[in-house]
Write a protein that holds these residues in place. Structure first.
Motif, short mmCIF file in Angstrom:
data_model
loop_
_atom_site.label_atom_id
_atom_site.label_comp_id
_atom_site.label_asym_id
_atom_site.label_seq_id
_atom_site.Cartn_x
_atom_site.Cartn_y
_atom_site.Cartn_z
N GLN A 124 0.57 -1.30 0.11
CA GLN A 124 0.09 -0.09 0.20
C GLN A 124 0.78 1.30 0.07
N ALA A 125 2.28 1.05 0.30
CA ALA A 125 3.06 2.25 0.38
C ALA A 125 3.47 2.68 -1.08
N VAL A 126 4.12 1.80 -1.83
CA VAL A 126 4.67 2.00 -2.94
C VAL A 126 3.86 2.85 -4.05
N PRO A 127 2.65 2.66 -4.18
CA PRO A 127 1.77 3.49 -5.15
C PRO A 127 1.68 5.08 -4.86
N ARG A 128 1.99 5.29 -3.59
CA ARG A 128 1.43 6.66 -2.84
C ARG A 128 2.69 7.35 -2.09
N LEU A 129 3.81 6.52 -1.72
CA LEU A 129 4.84 7.33 -1.04
C LEU A 129 6.18 7.18 -1.63
N ASP A 130 7.00 7.97 -1.48
CA ASP A 130 8.24 8.18 -1.99
C ASP A 130 9.28 7.12 -1.09
N VAL A 131 9.50 6.05 -1.44
CA VAL A 131 10.15 5.11 -0.73
C VAL A 131 11.55 4.78 -1.08
N ASP A 132 12.38 4.74 0.05
CA ASP A 132 13.72 4.78 -0.26
C ASP A 132 14.30 3.79 0.86
N VAL A 133 14.50 2.43 0.27
CA VAL A 133 15.00 1.42 1.23
C VAL A 133 16.39 1.65 1.88
N ALA A 134 17.04 2.34 1.09
CA ALA A 134 18.68 2.72 2.06
C ALA A 134 18.31 3.71 3.18
N ALA A 135 17.34 4.57 2.93
CA ALA A 135 16.89 5.48 3.90
C ALA A 135 16.13 5.07 5.37
N LEU A 136 15.30 3.89 4.78
CA LEU A 136 14.33 3.38 5.47
C LEU A 136 15.29 2.25 6.22
N GLY A 137 16.30 1.84 5.62
CA GLY A 137 17.21 0.83 6.64
C GLY A 137 16.68 -0.61 6.66
N VAL A 138 15.92 -1.03 5.66
CA VAL A 138 15.22 -2.34 5.66
C VAL A 138 16.15 -3.36 5.12
N ASP A 139 15.79 -4.49 5.38
CA ASP A 139 16.67 -5.74 4.95
C ASP A 139 15.82 -6.45 3.83
N PHE A 140 14.53 -6.43 3.96
CA PHE A 140 13.61 -6.92 2.82
C PHE A 140 12.45 -5.98 2.93
N TYR A 141 12.14 -5.93 1.33
CA TYR A 141 10.94 -5.00 1.05
C TYR A 141 10.19 -5.48 0.06
N ALA A 142 8.92 -5.96 0.35
CA ALA A 142 7.71 -6.73 -0.86
C ALA A 142 6.86 -5.54 -1.18
N PHE A 143 6.53 -5.85 -2.51
CA PHE A 143 5.41 -5.11 -3.19
C PHE A 143 5.03 -5.58 -4.43
N SER A 144 3.77 -5.19 -4.94
CA SER A 144 3.10 -5.67 -6.04
C SER A 144 2.87 -4.88 -7.37
N ALA A 145 2.89 -5.30 -8.43
CA ALA A 145 2.74 -4.33 -9.38
C ALA A 145 1.21 -3.85 -9.51
N HIS A 146 0.32 -4.87 -9.54
CA HIS A 146 -1.04 -4.57 -9.96
C HIS A 146 -1.46 -3.23 -8.84
N LYS A 147 -1.18 -3.15 -7.63
CA LYS A 147 -1.50 -2.06 -6.91
C LYS A 147 -0.76 -0.69 -7.04
N CYS A 148 0.08 -0.90 -8.16
CA CYS A 148 0.94 0.29 -8.47
C CYS A 148 0.46 0.73 -9.93
N TYR A 149 -0.52 0.46 -10.39
CA TYR A 149 -1.37 0.63 -11.68
C TYR A 149 -0.59 -0.44 -12.73
N GLY A 150 0.23 -1.31 -12.32
CA GLY A 150 0.73 -2.32 -13.05
C GLY A 150 -0.14 -3.58 -13.33
N PRO A 151 0.35 -4.64 -14.06
CA PRO A 151 -0.42 -5.67 -14.30
C PRO A 151 -0.43 -6.72 -13.04
#
Length: 404
Positions: free
Chosen positions: A201-228
């Motif tokens: 729910q974050a990637v379609p609407r928030l500027d995400v920067d995994v380095a700044a967030l300091g995460v180890d794993f980040y999962a997301f889907s295309a179809h919620k980002c206007y993709g297939p």
């Protein structure tokens, strides 16, 4: 009703052929409609450019391979990550299962602990339960605050050196509440745990920067980002991927196969992409990433914040209606009406040309906590506008008239 003047305009609805005049699509948290640019990219990939990737020596195969790897770079760019850390999957669900089956099996033992939260989607609960059953690990559940956020104070108190993994949602799919990911990551790393974030729910609407967030794993889907549908991504620290065993076996993920000497595997991320990938899905994901970037996710988020504020203000005037989540939710408004099941509300709204989601939203533990079987969820997107909010509110008044 008059819309507030502070709703930042995004005049893009005409780019969505799946949204006819008079139909109000408020179910983007489930799956987003597709702009014409994404549809055209998919059509062109199948009609003119299609070939296999990573195998053929003929020019079209080489060109499609370049397109596939360009998609990897573009999708990694959505979260500010290196392409070497981006694995294409069938969706965020498979991405989380990949981590559970690969990293989890290799690193968790009996007595180790996994920390989740009360508001997680089933896809960020069930894989860890299955892993715990296999390894003897224990799952702890972080509570939430009164306004529907993961309680970071409780998280910090609960974490111990026995925790090996923290898995949390960046944005709740029920409340729209946003997690301070950096704070959670720092807490996890302080006790030596890894952190996985469900970013659907974050990637379609928030500027995400995994380095700044300091995460180890980040999962997301295309179809919620206007993709297939059918394609998603796992971003992981490349050093972690390099030491994770393969998730599935087959073509493309190998270095060499021998019946006598066994098999050696390709380096990451290829070792996690067994078989022929969703080639055109990746191309469509690339087009969606470009489309999002052209609009700017900060602009999308500000637009949706205005619509959420408008919707909550108008819905709060309706007697017998309960709103859930924070006032500044990211594109999502969940509610219930006294004495009316959510499915009945959604059915009447559908008759009024308003499409919403009603049910447990794959978050049954959260529904249990709220003491309800379901909520009605209206979720906004870049193409949403004040007319969608007005139609929703008018539809709710129709529900009240029908049910008295």
């Amino acid at each position: 009703m008059n819309a507030p003047a502070n709703i930042a305009p995004l005049d893009v609805k005409a780019q969505f052929p799946g949204i006819p005049e008079g139909w109000h699509y408020l179910d983007s948290a489930a799956t987003a409609q597709k702009p014409q640019a994404v549809i055209d990219a998919i059509t062109n990939a199948y009609a003119h450019d299609y070939a296999t990737v990573h195998r053929g020596v003929y020019e079209r195969s080489a060109a499609m391979t370049r397109s596939y790897e360009a998609a990897r770079a573009a999708v990694a760019g959505l979260v500010g990550g290196d392409p070497e850390g981006l694995v294409f999957t069938r969706g965020a669900t498979e991405a989380i299962n990949l981590v559970a089956a690969s990293w989890g099996e290799a690193n968790l033992n009996e007595g180790d602990r996994i920390l989740l939260s009360r508001l997680e989607h089933h896809s960020n609960i069930v894989p860890w339960q299955m892993l715990a059953e296999r390894t003897g690990a224990v799952i702890d559940v972080c509570p939430i605050t009164a306004d529907g956020r993961i309680d970071l104070s409780a998280l910090e108190e609960m974490l111990s050196e026995h925790h090996k993994l923290v898995a949390l949602s960046h944005v709740s799919n029920v409340f729209g509440s946003t997690l301070d990911v950096r704070a959670a990551a720092d807490m996890a790393h302080k006790v030596g745990a890894k952190i996985l974030i469900d970013g659907c729910q974050a990637v379609p609407r928030l500027d995400v920067d995994v380095a700044a967030l300091g995460v180890d794993f980040y999962a997301f889907s295309a179809h919620k980002c206007y993709g297939p549908t059918g394609v998603g991504a796992l971003w992981a620290q490349p050093g972690l991927l390099d030491h994770m065993p393969p998730y599935q076996g087959g073509g493309a993920m190998i270095d060499r196969v021998s019946l006598e000497d066994g098999t050696t595997y390709a380096p990451a991320p290829a070792r996690f992409e067994a078989g022929t990938p969703h080639i055109v899905g990746a191309v469509g994901f690339h087009a969606a990433a470009d489309w999002l970037s052209s609009l700017g996710r900060e602009a999308i988020h500000n637009h949706e914040l205005g619509l959420v504020a408008f919707a909550r203000e108008e819905l709060s005037k309706i007697d017998g209606l309960t709103l859930y989540g924070p006032d500044d939710s990211a594109g999502i408004v969940s509610f219930n009406m006294d004495g009316v099941h959510g499915h009945d509300v959604a059915t009447i709204l559908d008759d009024a040309g308003v499409a919403v989601r009603a049910g447990h939203h794959c978050a049954q533990p959260l529904m249990d906590y709220l003491g309800v079987s379901a909520t009605v969820r209206a979720s906004f997107a870049a193409h949403s506008d004040p007319s969608d909010v007005s139609a929703l509110v008018e539809g709710i008044y129709k529900v009240k008239r029908i049910f008295g």
